[in-house]
Design an enzyme around this catalytic site. Structure first.
Site, short mmCIF file in Angstrom:
data_model
loop_
_atom_site.label_atom_id
_atom_site.label_comp_id
_atom_site.label_asym_id
_atom_site.label_seq_id
_atom_site.Cartn_x
_atom_site.Cartn_y
_atom_site.Cartn_z
N GLY A 95 0.84 -1.21 0.00
CA GLY A 95 0.00 0.00 0.00
C GLY A 95 0.87 1.25 0.00
O GLY A 95 1.86 1.31 0.72
N ARG B 123 0.62 -4.88 -5.17
CA ARG B 123 0.67 -6.08 -4.33
C ARG B 123 0.77 -7.22 -5.35
O ARG B 123 -0.17 -7.47 -6.10
CB ARG B 123 -0.59 -6.21 -3.49
CG ARG B 123 -0.85 -4.98 -2.57
CD ARG B 123 -1.91 -5.30 -1.54
NE ARG B 123 -2.47 -4.13 -0.89
CZ ARG B 123 -1.92 -3.50 0.16
NH1 ARG B 123 -0.80 -3.92 0.65
NH2 ARG B 123 -2.53 -2.46 0.71
N ASP C 270 4.74 -4.83 5.88
CA ASP C 270 4.91 -6.22 6.33
C ASP C 270 5.10 -7.21 5.17
O ASP C 270 6.09 -7.96 5.14
CB ASP C 270 3.66 -6.58 7.14
CG ASP C 270 3.85 -7.84 7.95
OD1 ASP C 270 4.16 -7.72 9.14
OD2 ASP C 270 3.69 -8.93 7.38
N THR D 74 4.40 2.52 5.56
CA THR D 74 3.00 2.09 5.69
C THR D 74 2.28 3.03 6.65
O THR D 74 2.86 3.42 7.67
CB THR D 74 2.86 0.64 6.20
OG1 THR D 74 1.50 0.43 6.63
CG2 THR D 74 3.77 0.33 7.38
N ASP E 217 0.03 2.17 8.58
CA ASP E 217 -0.48 1.40 9.72
C ASP E 217 0.43 1.45 10.97
O ASP E 217 -0.03 1.11 12.06
CB ASP E 217 -0.67 -0.07 9.33
CG ASP E 217 -1.65 -0.24 8.18
OD1 ASP E 217 -2.50 0.64 8.01
OD2 ASP E 217 -1.53 -1.25 7.46
N ASP F 110 2.59 -0.65 11.78
CA ASP F 110 2.47 -1.99 12.37
C ASP F 110 3.71 -2.87 12.18
O ASP F 110 3.58 -4.08 11.98
CB ASP F 110 1.24 -2.70 11.78
CG ASP F 110 1.33 -2.88 10.27
OD1 ASP F 110 2.21 -2.25 9.65
OD2 ASP F 110 0.53 -3.65 9.73
N ARG G 144 -5.37 -1.93 9.42
CA ARG G 144 -5.34 -3.39 9.31
C ARG G 144 -5.54 -4.04 10.68
O ARG G 144 -6.55 -3.75 11.31
CB ARG G 144 -4.02 -3.85 8.67
CG ARG G 144 -4.16 -5.11 7.85
CD ARG G 144 -2.83 -5.47 7.22
NE ARG G 144 -2.55 -4.67 6.05
CZ ARG G 144 -2.96 -4.97 4.83
NH1 ARG G 144 -3.68 -6.04 4.62
NH2 ARG G 144 -2.65 -4.21 3.81
N GLY H 130 -10.25 14.25 20.38
CA GLY H 130 -11.12 14.32 21.57
C GLY H 130 -12.29 13.36 21.49
O GLY H 130 -13.40 13.66 21.95
N GLN I 10 -7.08 8.43 3.82
CA GLN I 10 -5.98 8.35 4.80
C GLN I 10 -4.64 7.99 4.15
O GLN I 10 -3.59 8.14 4.74
CB GLN I 10 -6.30 7.28 5.86
CG GLN I 10 -7.47 7.63 6.73
CD GLN I 10 -8.07 6.40 7.40
OE1 GLN I 10 -7.76 6.10 8.54
NE2 GLN I 10 -8.93 5.69 6.68
#
Ligand code: F6P
Length: 322
Positions: free
Chosen positions: A11, A72, A103, A126, A128, A130, A172, A186, A255
């Site tokens: 991505g 991908r 990843d 990425t 994410d 992650d 993800r 908030g 995003q």
């Protein structure tokens, strides 16, 4: 080492262009030749290479997406695909590779290293966040800022109509985007995959806020939450809670786009530079990470398939401040 290649994979993430620029200009400044590979591993298999010069990466530091494009690749998941990719690298005289991705991209890079001895270093790209071994990935900060901006706008309309909004963010299996977005906007609650979501607790909290005469509420839902996505969770809550009228917004791919923040541009510049130095120093099969402000090397096999712990302190802070 005389020639290296750089590519983006998986991505896209804001800041990837800044990373390509840093890799290219660092390598050129050290007397190396640089080639770019279009569309990640798919382009590597299909021999889609392009020489990169100082000018090729001009005026891209501020641009979202990746000018080398990304993909991908299912073909790269096969032994034959990886063999073709490695053969093409060899035919181009590429002695070192920088992969900017996440990843799946690093799992692929580790396979190229293990099966074909390719010298490869990764930069975590990425939204994410992650990957294990780095405090930040390229694109994460921009994605959070984009989500916060969107939620600020949702809050205006939520308050005007006295409504409850469930806003789904990406990430993800990780709740990093949700947590920081929730804290910065908030939000009344943040639901993340790392903790179990109990609908009863959520409705009890909403009842309490309703009785306190709050005009509206915003719940941030990470897409990988165990209770489901925002649409599913909204249905479950609506069945039990009769306060505000509720609406769902899925922020989706907005995003992933947009001009990278200064933070992401600087992170990508530092990581791209560090990746080239790492290759020249003989490192391979590693990802560059940022830990406590410093550039570090993390073996691919440690970086993938799991991520850093989500801050319990920040999760608690959402509760305390909501
Ligand atoms: O990994 C980045 C990411 O945007 C995830 O947050 C999301 O789950 C996924 O990619 C979406 O992938 P695609 O753009 O292929 O639909």
């Amino acid at each position: 080492m005389k020639k290296i290649a750089v590519m983006t994979s998986g991505g896209d993430a804001p800041g990837m262009n800044a990373g390509i620029r840093a890799v290219t200009r660092t390598a050129l400044s050290l007397g190396l030749e640089v080639v770019g590979i279009y569309r990640g591993y798919q382009g590597m298999i299909e021999n889609d290479f392009i020489p990169l010069s100082h000018e090729s990466v001009r005026n891209i530091i501020h641009r979202g997406g990746t000018f080398l494009k990304t993909a991908r690749s299912d073909d790269f998941r096969t032994i034959e695909g990886r063999a073709q990719a490695a053969a093409n690298l060899k035919a181009h005289g590429v002695e070192g590779l920088v992969v900017i991705g996440g990843d799946g991209s690093f799992t692929g890079a580790a396979a190229l290293h293990d099966e074909h001895g390719v010298k490869v270093v990764g930069c975590p790209g990425t939204i994410d966040n992650d990957l294990f071994g780095t405090d930040y990935t390229i694109g994460y900060d921009t994605a959070v800022n984009t989500a916060v901006h969107a939620i600020d706008q949702i809050r205006d309309t939520a308050a005007s109509h006295n409504r409850l909004f469930f806003v789904e963010v990406m990430g993800r299996d990780a709740g990093f985007i949700a947590l920081r977005t929730g804290l910065a906007s908030g939000a009344e609650a943040v639901l993340v995959p790392e903790t179990t979501t109990y609908i009863e607790d959520l409705t009890a909290k909403l009842e309490k806020n309703w009785k306190m005469k709050k005009s509206s509420a915003i719940i941030i839902v990470a897409e990988g939450d165990d209770a489901g996505g925002a649409i599913e969770i909204a249905k479950k809550v609506n069945a039990k809670f009769e306060g505000w009228e509720s609406k769902v917004t899925v922020l989706g791919h907005i995003q992933r786009g947009g001009s990278p923040t200064a933070f992401d541009r600087i992170l990508a510049s530092r990581m791209g530079h560090a990746a080239v130095l790492a290759l020249l120093a003989g490192s391979t099969d590693v990802m560059i990470g940022q830990k406590n402000g410093e550039m570090v090397e993390v073996p691919f096999k440690q970086a993938v398939k799991h991520h850093e712990t989500l801050s319990k302190h920040l999760l608690d802070l959402v509760e305390i401040l909501s």
